[in-house]
Write a protein that holds these residues in place. Structure first.
Motif, PDB file in Angstrom:
ATOM      1  N   TYR A 123       0.830  -1.202   0.000  1.00 40.96           N
ATOM      2  CA  TYR A 123       0.000   0.000   0.000  1.00 40.96           C
ATOM      3  C   TYR A 123       0.863   1.249   0.000  1.00 40.96           C
ATOM      4  N   ASN A 124       1.847   1.291   0.888  1.00 33.76           N
ATOM      5  CA  ASN A 124       2.708   2.462   0.990  1.00 33.76           C
ATOM      6  C   ASN A 124       3.602   2.630  -0.228  1.00 33.76           C
ATOM      7  N   GLY A 127       0.108   1.303  -3.657  1.00 40.22           N
ATOM      8  CA  GLY A 127      -1.339   1.427  -3.574  1.00 40.22           C
ATOM      9  C   GLY A 127      -1.847   2.816  -3.251  1.00 40.22           C
ATOM     10  N   LYS A 128      -1.192   3.504  -2.328  1.00 39.78           N
ATOM     11  CA  LYS A 128      -1.647   4.829  -1.896  1.00 39.78           C
ATOM     12  C   LYS A 128      -1.722   5.812  -3.060  1.00 39.78           C
ATOM     13  N   GLY A 134      -5.824   1.706  -3.500  1.00 39.45           N
ATOM     14  CA  GLY A 134      -5.221   1.860  -2.179  1.00 39.45           C
ATOM     15  C   GLY A 134      -6.257   1.795  -1.072  1.00 39.45           C
TER      16      GLY A 134
END
Length: 283
Positions: A123-124, A127-128, A134
């Motif tokens: 995610y970091n 994805g974010k 995300g």
């Protein structure tokens, strides 16, 4: 001074959020086997959920330090109260603790915990920056703990565990989208394609409201199949009312200030729902 620094370091784990993840594992266990509620397995499950969640929160703050200098300048890392090195050491300790605790349960649970940890890193890393993908990743990390706990006792998922997992996922997506409204300023600087930036705060609020409303609908599945004791229904209905109020809040005003209030309302609703299902597992 040392106490202040330690408290600031610990605050990176978002204690309330991580506590809820740990309790979600316990709920999953208790639904399958209530007699295991105060067992070694439940303790190991709680530690796994709390530690892996804490690790993900700390890593998120490390990755987001430049964004938080704009969006959340009072957090420990942007203020310089906690060093990046200290945060990374804490994240590593939490990761190892969580994985070790999961191995004590079973290899299947260790695999799920590893996937949970990898999702946080993914995610970091990627994805974010990619909008709703995300948001889905973060929401998945809210539903996985129930699955983790359910598998501990039965090796499969009951309808109640599955329903709770879906509720957590849907409300989690809604909350994450609302959070993007409050993060617009910093996210723009880092080139993050959030829903709020791509479509605007009002559309983001509407999309978030749809997901939250769907979570309310799913909450009636356990009621329909008689999986919730009658005397706990008021608590579940209050949870749904809080979700409805959050929809009302963000629909009325989709500003940064309001989005911060609304995501807090949703967090309270999630906590009450968690307590409701935990109490229900006693009977």
């Amino acid at each position: 001074m040392i106490f202040t620094n330690l408290f600031a370091l610990f605050s990176l784990t978002r204690p309330i959020n991580s506590l809820m993840i740990g309790l979600a594992v316990v709920v999953g266990i208790a639904i399958g086997s209530p007699e295991l509620l105060f067992s070694r397995l439940a303790l190991s499950g709680f530690i796994t959920g709390f530690a892996i969640s804490g690790y993900s929160m700390v890593i998120n703050d490390v990755y987001d330090i430049e964004i938080d200098k704009i969006n959340q300048p009072k957090r420990p890392l942007p203020q310089g109260i906690v060093s990046i090195r200290s945060a990374l050491i804490l994240s590593l300790i939490l990761l190892l603790l969580g994985l070790f605790s999961s191995v004590l349960i079973s290899y299947n649970n260790a695999l799920i915990a590893t996937v949970f940890a990898l999702l946080s890193w993914f995610y970091n890393l990627w994805g974010k920056k990619n909008g709703i993908i995300g948001n889905f990743i973060v929401a998945s990390s809210m539903s996985i703990p129930f699955i983790f706990g359910g598998i501990i006792t039965t090796g499969s998922l009951s309808l109640l565990v599955l329903s709770i997992s879906i509720i957590a996922f849907l409300s989690g997506v809604g909350r994450e989208i609302i959070k993007t409204i409050s993060d617009i300023e910093g996210d723009k600087v880092k080139g993050i394609r959030s829903i709020a930036i791509t479509f605007g705060p009002k559309i983001a609020a509407r999309i978030a409201s749809v997901f939250i409303f769907l979570s309310i609908i799913v909450s009636f599945v356990p009621i329909y199949y008689g999986l919730i004791e009658f005397y706990y229904l008021p608590l579940l209905l209050i949870t749904d009312l809080l979700f409805m109020y959050s929809i009302y809040q963000i629909s009325l005003e989709s500003s940064k200030k309001q989005s911060l209030k609304t995501k807090t309302t949703i967090l309270y609703a999630m906590l009450l729902g968690l307590i409701t299902f935990l109490f229900n597992s006693f009977t």
